[in-house]
Design a protein around this motif. Structure first.
Motif, PDB file in Angstrom:
ATOM      1  N   LEU A   1     -15.749  -2.513   5.028  1.00  0.00           N
ATOM      2  CA  LEU A   1     -14.790  -1.735   5.834  1.00  0.00           C
ATOM      3  C   LEU A   1     -15.233  -0.496   5.955  1.00  0.00           C
ATOM      4  CD1 LEU A   1     -11.321  -3.429   4.633  1.00  0.00           C
ATOM      5  CD2 LEU A   1     -12.143  -3.507   6.877  1.00  0.00           C
ATOM      6  N   ALA A   2     -14.932   0.085   7.140  1.00  0.00           N
ATOM      7  CA  ALA A   2     -15.355   1.669   7.250  1.00  0.00           C
ATOM      8  C   ALA A   2     -14.484   2.634   6.532  1.00  0.00           C
ATOM      9  CB  ALA A   2     -15.425   1.855   8.523  1.00  0.00           C
ATOM     10  N   LEU A   3     -14.730   3.425   6.033  1.00  0.00           N
ATOM     11  CA  LEU A   3     -13.771   4.354   5.563  1.00  0.00           C
ATOM     12  C   LEU A   3     -13.443   5.854   6.341  1.00  0.00           C
ATOM     13  CD1 LEU A   3     -14.905   4.311   1.664  1.00  0.00           C
ATOM     14  CD2 LEU A   3     -13.227   3.093   2.658  1.00  0.00           C
ATOM     15  N   ASP A   4     -12.391   6.559   6.013  1.00  0.00           N
ATOM     16  CA  ASP A   4     -11.975   7.774   6.760  1.00  0.00           C
ATOM     17  C   ASP A   4     -11.141   8.462   6.080  1.00  0.00           C
ATOM     18  OD1 ASP A   4     -11.718   9.121   9.189  1.00  0.00           O
ATOM     19  OD2 ASP A   4     -10.568   7.871  10.205  1.00  0.00           O
ATOM     20  N   ASN A   5     -10.626   9.505   6.647  1.00  0.00           N
ATOM     21  CA  ASN A   5      -9.760  10.561   6.176  1.00  0.00           C
ATOM     22  C   ASN A   5      -8.528   9.908   5.946  1.00  0.00           C
ATOM     23  OD1 ASN A   5      -7.758  12.318   6.042  1.00  0.00           O
ATOM     24  ND2 ASN A   5      -8.791  13.731   7.708  1.00  0.00           N
ATOM     25  N   PRO A   6      -8.029   9.908   4.711  1.00  0.00           N
ATOM     26  CA  PRO A   6      -6.600   9.068   4.427  1.00  0.00           C
ATOM     27  C   PRO A   6      -5.723   9.821   5.188  1.00  0.00           C
ATOM     28  CG  PRO A   6      -7.563  10.594   2.230  1.00  0.00           C
ATOM     29  CD  PRO A   6      -8.518  10.535   3.568  1.00  0.00           C
ATOM     30  N   LEU A   7      -5.411  10.996   5.518  1.00  0.00           N
ATOM     31  CA  LEU A   7      -4.279  11.641   6.330  1.00  0.00           C
ATOM     32  C   LEU A   7      -4.599  10.960   7.455  1.00  0.00           C
ATOM     33  CD1 LEU A   7      -2.054  13.590   6.218  1.00  0.00           C
ATOM     34  CD2 LEU A   7      -3.566  15.546   6.866  1.00  0.00           C
ATOM     35  N   ARG A   8      -5.493  10.938   8.203  1.00  0.00           N
ATOM     36  CA  ARG A   8      -5.685  10.191   9.500  1.00  0.00           C
ATOM     37  C   ARG A   8      -5.028   8.537   9.567  1.00  0.00           C
ATOM     38  NH1 ARG A   8      -7.717   7.765  13.646  1.00  0.00           N
ATOM     39  NH2 ARG A   8      -9.160   8.509  15.428  1.00  0.00           N
ATOM     40  N   SER A   9      -5.446   8.076   8.401  1.00  0.00           N
ATOM     41  CA  SER A   9      -4.984   6.641   8.204  1.00  0.00           C
ATOM     42  C   SER A   9      -3.384   6.542   8.159  1.00  0.00           C
ATOM     43  CB  SER A   9      -5.635   5.934   6.866  1.00  0.00           C
ATOM     44  OG  SER A   9      -7.014   5.921   7.058  1.00  0.00           O
ATOM     45  N   ALA A  10      -2.824   7.650   7.441  1.00  0.00           N
ATOM     46  CA  ALA A  10      -1.474   7.701   7.372  1.00  0.00           C
ATOM     47  C   ALA A  10      -0.605   7.994   8.608  1.00  0.00           C
ATOM     48  CB  ALA A  10      -1.099   8.703   6.036  1.00  0.00           C
ATOM     49  N   VAL A  11      -1.497   8.925   9.357  1.00  0.00           N
ATOM     50  CA  VAL A  11      -0.783   9.220  10.641  1.00  0.00           C
ATOM     51  C   VAL A  11      -0.816   7.835  11.743  1.00  0.00           C
ATOM     52  CG1 VAL A  11      -1.187  10.533  13.040  1.00  0.00           C
ATOM     53  CG2 VAL A  11      -1.168  11.566  10.569  1.00  0.00           C
ATOM     54  N   MET A  12      -2.148   7.060  11.635  1.00  0.00           N
ATOM     55  CA  MET A  12      -2.205   5.885  12.274  1.00  0.00           C
ATOM     56  C   MET A  12      -1.080   5.056  12.019  1.00  0.00           C
ATOM     57  SD  MET A  12      -4.826   6.391  14.669  1.00  0.00           S
ATOM     58  CE  MET A  12      -5.448   4.697  14.794  1.00  0.00           C
ATOM     59  N   VAL A  13      -1.138   4.764  10.742  1.00  0.00           N
ATOM     60  CA  VAL A  13       0.111   3.812  10.594  1.00  0.00           C
ATOM     61  C   VAL A  13       1.521   4.362  10.847  1.00  0.00           C
ATOM     62  CG1 VAL A  13       1.314   2.621   8.513  1.00  0.00           C
ATOM     63  CG2 VAL A  13      -1.462   2.620   8.771  1.00  0.00           C
ATOM     64  N   SER A  14       1.729   5.674  10.760  1.00  0.00           N
ATOM     65  CA  SER A  14       3.006   6.084  11.051  1.00  0.00           C
ATOM     66  C   SER A  14       3.189   5.986  12.339  1.00  0.00           C
ATOM     67  CB  SER A  14       3.181   7.500  10.186  1.00  0.00           C
ATOM     68  OG  SER A  14       3.018   7.656   8.902  1.00  0.00           O
ATOM     69  N   LEU A  15       2.324   6.253  13.318  1.00  0.00           N
ATOM     70  CA  LEU A  15       2.556   6.282  14.791  1.00  0.00           C
ATOM     71  C   LEU A  15       2.567   4.868  15.247  1.00  0.00           C
ATOM     72  CD1 LEU A  15       0.559   9.566  15.800  1.00  0.00           C
ATOM     73  CD2 LEU A  15       3.296   9.122  15.458  1.00  0.00           C
ATOM     74  N   PHE A  16       1.783   4.114  14.703  1.00  0.00           N
ATOM     75  CA  PHE A  16       1.406   2.947  15.792  1.00  0.00           C
ATOM     76  C   PHE A  16       1.826   1.491  15.007  1.00  0.00           C
ATOM     77  CE2 PHE A  16      -2.003   6.032  17.069  1.00  0.00           C
ATOM     78  CZ  PHE A  16      -1.086   6.293  18.433  1.00  0.00           C
ATOM     79  N   THR A  17       2.722   1.749  13.854  1.00  0.00           N
ATOM     80  CA  THR A  17       3.628   0.613  13.525  1.00  0.00           C
ATOM     81  C   THR A  17       4.647   0.691  13.981  1.00  0.00           C
ATOM     82  OG1 THR A  17       2.306   0.750  11.696  1.00  0.00           O
ATOM     83  CG2 THR A  17       4.344  -0.380  11.345  1.00  0.00           C
ATOM     84  N   ASP A  18       5.382  -0.453  14.583  1.00  0.00           N
ATOM     85  CA  ASP A  18       6.442  -0.515  15.274  1.00  0.00           C
ATOM     86  C   ASP A  18       7.804  -0.290  14.362  1.00  0.00           C
ATOM     87  OD1 ASP A  18       5.304  -1.012  17.265  1.00  0.00           O
ATOM     88  OD2 ASP A  18       5.634  -3.031  17.525  1.00  0.00           O
ATOM     89  N   ARG A  19       8.593   0.841  14.471  1.00  0.00           N
ATOM     90  CA  ARG A  19       9.753   1.101  13.863  1.00  0.00           C
ATOM     91  C   ARG A  19      10.820   0.353  14.470  1.00  0.00           C
ATOM     92  NH1 ARG A  19      12.048   6.873  11.675  1.00  0.00           N
ATOM     93  NH2 ARG A  19      10.478   6.619  10.160  1.00  0.00           N
TER      94      ARG A  19
END
Length: 166
Positions: free
Chosen positions: A23-41
């Protein structure tokens, strides 16, 4: 580092990229933003006045039907604050004028990312949205996050497209 998430605009879904069999790694803040925006609330029972202004309606229909689906993650039933965003509701939005939907995107993203400030991960989060000047059915938005003790903010840019929007 955190697991990288790539967003596919055309398919409206995220994926975990593989690099050299891992699995590729990335900036943890970017990952948190992606989950926060693109997971259905989960959608609220009643839309706000801003939601209604762009045509977002309360989920209706018989229980279990697609039109009654408020989405969301089942684990949110046990949480004080649901995860994700309501960007998925914009599929029901109607483009009226030039500012209503970008304003709704800003509100939805701010709602989804407020936890970063509440939990002390960020000292500020700013969202700006606009229509793509060349693709009339695509909105673009940027998320600017300033972390505590860091004067240089991180900026993340995204696009959101609609099918059949005129």
């Amino acid at each position: 580092m955190d697991i990288a998430i790539t967003w596919n605009v055309r398919e409206a879904r995220g994926d975990w990229p593989i690099v050299s069999g891992d699995l590729a790694l990335d900036n943890p803040l970017r990952s948190a933003v992606m989950v926060s925006l693109f997971t259905d609330r989960v959608a609220p029972d009643q839309p706000s006045s801003d939601d209604a202004a762009v045509g977002i309606q309360s989920p209706t229909g018989p229980t279990g039907s697609a039109t009654a689906d408020r989405r969301g993650w089942w684990g949110d039933a046990f949480a004080d604050l649901p995860i994700g965003s309501r960007l998925w509701q914009l599929r029901r939005a109607v483009k009226v004028g030039t500012r209503a939907i970008p304003r709704e995107i800003e509100d939805i993203c701010s709602e989804a990312l407020q936890w970063l400030v509440d939990d002390g991960v960020a000292s500020s989060v700013t969202v700006s949205a606009w229509w793509n000047p060349t693709v009339r059915t695509m909105a673009e938005f940027s998320i600017t996050i300033t972390e505590p003790g860091n004067s240089t903010p991180q900026v993340f840019k995204f696009s959101w497209a609609w099918e059949g929007l005129t």
